[in-house]
Design a protein around this motif. Sequence first.
Motif, PDB file in Angstrom:
ATOM      1  N   SER A  94       0.837  -1.186   0.000  1.00 30.58           N
ATOM      2  CA  SER A  94       0.000   0.000   0.000  1.00 30.58           C
ATOM      3  C   SER A  94       0.870   1.233   0.000  1.00 30.58           C
ATOM      4  N   ALA A  95       0.226   2.401  -0.154  1.00 29.67           N
ATOM      5  CA  ALA A  95       0.972   3.656  -0.138  1.00 29.67           C
ATOM      6  C   ALA A  95       1.708   3.826   1.178  1.00 29.67           C
ATOM      7  N   ASP A  96       1.127   3.315   2.282  1.00 30.34           N
ATOM      8  CA  ASP A  96       1.776   3.458   3.575  1.00 30.34           C
ATOM      9  C   ASP A  96       3.066   2.660   3.667  1.00 30.34           C
ATOM     10  N   SER A  97       3.198   1.606   2.850  1.00 32.81           N
ATOM     11  CA  SER A  97       4.401   0.786   2.920  1.00 32.81           C
ATOM     12  C   SER A  97       5.513   1.315   2.058  1.00 32.81           C
ATOM     13  N   GLY A  98       5.264   2.389   1.307  1.00 37.99           N
ATOM     14  CA  GLY A  98       6.348   3.059   0.613  1.00 37.99           C
ATOM     15  C   GLY A  98       6.427   2.825  -0.870  1.00 37.99           C
ATOM     16  N   GLU A  99       5.590   1.982  -1.459  1.00 36.96           N
ATOM     17  CA  GLU A  99       5.655   1.782  -2.895  1.00 36.96           C
ATOM     18  C   GLU A  99       4.746   2.805  -3.552  1.00 36.96           C
ATOM     19  N   ALA A 100       5.344   3.868  -4.057  1.00 36.77           N
ATOM     20  CA  ALA A 100       4.576   4.981  -4.600  1.00 36.77           C
ATOM     21  C   ALA A 100       3.689   4.500  -5.729  1.00 36.77           C
ATOM     22  N   GLY A 101       2.414   4.821  -5.643  1.00 36.62           N
ATOM     23  CA  GLY A 101       1.490   4.548  -6.719  1.00 36.62           C
ATOM     24  C   GLY A 101       0.901   3.159  -6.702  1.00 36.62           C
ATOM     25  N   ALA A 102       1.497   2.210  -5.990  1.00 37.03           N
ATOM     26  CA  ALA A 102       0.965   0.852  -5.988  1.00 37.03           C
ATOM     27  C   ALA A 102      -0.064   0.745  -4.879  1.00 37.03           C
ATOM     28  N   THR A 103      -1.265   1.158  -5.176  1.00 37.00           N
ATOM     29  CA  THR A 103      -2.321   1.239  -4.185  1.00 37.00           C
ATOM     30  C   THR A 103      -3.418   0.274  -4.548  1.00 37.00           C
ATOM     31  N   ALA A 104      -4.598   0.557  -4.052  1.00 34.76           N
ATOM     32  CA  ALA A 104      -5.719  -0.343  -4.295  1.00 34.76           C
ATOM     33  C   ALA A 104      -6.102  -0.430  -5.766  1.00 34.76           C
ATOM     34  N   THR A 105      -5.540   0.433  -6.619  1.00 33.99           N
ATOM     35  CA  THR A 105      -5.851   0.349  -8.039  1.00 33.99           C
ATOM     36  C   THR A 105      -5.294  -0.910  -8.647  1.00 33.99           C
ATOM     37  N   GLY A 106      -4.332  -1.584  -7.996  1.00 37.49           N
ATOM     38  CA  GLY A 106      -3.783  -2.810  -8.527  1.00 37.49           C
ATOM     39  C   GLY A 106      -2.750  -2.588  -9.602  1.00 37.49           C
ATOM     40  N   ASP A 107      -2.229  -1.391  -9.777  1.00 34.02           N
ATOM     41  CA  ASP A 107      -1.206  -1.141 -10.779  1.00 34.02           C
ATOM     42  C   ASP A 107      -0.018  -2.056 -10.542  1.00 34.02           C
ATOM     43  N   LEU A 108       0.484  -2.628 -11.618  1.00 33.25           N
ATOM     44  CA  LEU A 108       1.628  -3.530 -11.509  1.00 33.25           C
ATOM     45  C   LEU A 108       2.945  -2.783 -11.433  1.00 33.25           C
ATOM     46  N   LEU A 109       2.942  -1.510 -11.801  1.00 33.66           N
ATOM     47  CA  LEU A 109       4.176  -0.717 -11.795  1.00 33.66           C
ATOM     48  C   LEU A 109       4.086   0.525 -10.933  1.00 33.66           C
ATOM     49  N   GLY A 110       2.949   0.821 -10.379  1.00 31.06           N
ATOM     50  CA  GLY A 110       2.798   2.086  -9.690  1.00 31.06           C
ATOM     51  C   GLY A 110       2.528   3.186 -10.698  1.00 31.06           C
TER      52      GLY A 110
ATOM     53  N   ASP B  72      -2.921  -4.397 -19.007  1.00 31.49           N
ATOM     54  CA  ASP B  72      -3.178  -4.544 -17.572  1.00 31.49           C
ATOM     55  C   ASP B  72      -2.209  -3.743 -16.705  1.00 31.49           C
ATOM     56  N   GLY B  73      -1.388  -2.907 -17.322  1.00 33.87           N
ATOM     57  CA  GLY B  73      -0.505  -2.045 -16.554  1.00 33.87           C
ATOM     58  C   GLY B  73       0.894  -2.575 -16.387  1.00 33.87           C
ATOM     59  N   ARG B  74       1.230  -3.667 -17.073  1.00 35.60           N
ATOM     60  CA  ARG B  74       2.576  -4.215 -16.911  1.00 35.60           C
ATOM     61  C   ARG B  74       3.614  -3.464 -17.733  1.00 35.60           C
ATOM     62  N   SER B  75       3.192  -2.622 -18.660  1.00 38.23           N
ATOM     63  CA  SER B  75       4.112  -1.806 -19.456  1.00 38.23           C
ATOM     64  C   SER B  75       3.541  -0.402 -19.560  1.00 38.23           C
ATOM     65  N   VAL B  76       4.349   0.591 -19.207  1.00 42.85           N
ATOM     66  CA  VAL B  76       3.888   1.982 -19.187  1.00 42.85           C
ATOM     67  C   VAL B  76       4.764   2.800 -20.139  1.00 42.85           C
ATOM     68  N   PRO B  77       4.197   3.321 -21.230  1.00 43.35           N
ATOM     69  CA  PRO B  77       4.967   4.166 -22.140  1.00 43.35           C
ATOM     70  C   PRO B  77       5.000   5.605 -21.637  1.00 43.35           C
ATOM     71  N   CYS B  78       6.182   6.201 -21.658  1.00 43.13           N
ATOM     72  CA  CYS B  78       6.358   7.561 -21.141  1.00 43.13           C
ATOM     73  C   CYS B  78       7.250   8.374 -22.065  1.00 43.13           C
ATOM     74  N   LEU B  79       6.985   9.661 -22.134  1.00 45.39           N
ATOM     75  CA  LEU B  79       7.933  10.591 -22.720  1.00 45.39           C
ATOM     76  C   LEU B  79       8.964  10.966 -21.671  1.00 45.39           C
ATOM     77  N   GLY B  80      10.216  11.075 -22.078  1.00 45.12           N
ATOM     78  CA  GLY B  80      11.246  11.634 -21.226  1.00 45.12           C
ATOM     79  C   GLY B  80      11.354  13.117 -21.519  1.00 45.12           C
ATOM     80  N   VAL B  81      10.949  13.933 -20.573  1.00 44.07           N
ATOM     81  CA  VAL B  81      10.932  15.391 -20.761  1.00 44.07           C
ATOM     82  C   VAL B  81      12.115  15.970 -19.996  1.00 44.07           C
ATOM     83  N   LEU B  82      13.054  16.537 -20.732  1.00 36.26           N
ATOM     84  CA  LEU B  82      14.287  17.067 -20.147  1.00 36.26           C
ATOM     85  C   LEU B  82      14.235  18.580 -20.162  1.00 36.26           C
TER      86      LEU B  82
END
Length: 245
Positions: free
Chosen positions: A44-60, A122-132
Motif C-alpha cells: 500500500s501507499a503506507d508501505s512506501g511503494e509509490a502509486g501501488a495502491t488499491a488500483t492494482g497497478d503492476l508498476l505504480g 493490464d498495466g505491466r508496461s507503461v509508455p512515457c515521454l522523457g521530458v528534459l
Amino acid sequence: MPPTDASTDTGAGPTPQLGSGAEDTLELRLPEELLALFRENEPSADSGEAGATATGDLLGTPADWGPAVTSAGSLQLVPVRIERDVVLISRWMNDPAVAAFWELAGPHSVTAAHLRTQLDGDGRSVPCLGVLDGSPMSYFEIYRADLDPLARHYPARPHDTGIHILIGGVADRGRGVGSTLLRAVADLVLDHRPRCARVIAEPDLRNTPSVSAFLSAGFRFSAEVDLPDKRAALMVRDRALRNLL
C-alpha cells in the motif's frame, strides 16, 4: 518486429520482441485469479511503494517518480497520451537509426497501435515521454520483466523491472545523454519500487552503442540470451550495487 533492446546514443530502443509480432510481449494475459493475487500483495501507499495502491497497478505511477535531477538537466517521465504524442513519437520511429531496431516505421497509425496495446493492457508496461528541462526528447517503456515473455529466457525474479529507451533528437545522441537518462530512470525505479531488486534491459548484442550506454549507466553484463529474433545482452542494474557502479 521491434527488438527488445534499448539503444540509447544511437537513438534506437526496444519494444518487446519475443514472438511473431510487437504484441507478443504486451498482450500476454495472466489469469484474473493470478492478477488478483498480485494486487493483494502489492504494498500500500503506507508501505512506501509509490502509486501501488488499491488500483492494482503492476508498476505504480511513473508520473509521480520525478523529476530526477541529472547532469543533463531535470528529467520527468510523462505518461504518453496518444492524441497528444503520437505525431512526435511516430516521427522518431521513422528515423532510420531508430527504425532499424524498433521496426515501427510507417504512418502514425503504426505507432498509435503499439502505444494503444500498452495503454489498454493490464498495466505491466507503461509508455512515457522523457521530458528534459521541459522538452520531450526521449521515449521510455517501463515494464514488468518478470511478467513478460522475456522471463522465459532468463532466471527472472519477482518484481524485476525492465527499461526500453529511445533518444529522439539526433543532437542528443552520441554524447552520453542516453547513459545519464538510463541511470536516472533506473534509480527512479529502485527508489519508488522497493520490492524491485533489479532493473533489466536486453539490448541486441550487435548494438554496441546501446550496450556501452547501459554499462556507463551502472548496469552490468549478465549473460547472452537467445531470444526468438535476436541474440541479446542481458544487462542488470542491481539495487545492492547501485552505489558502486
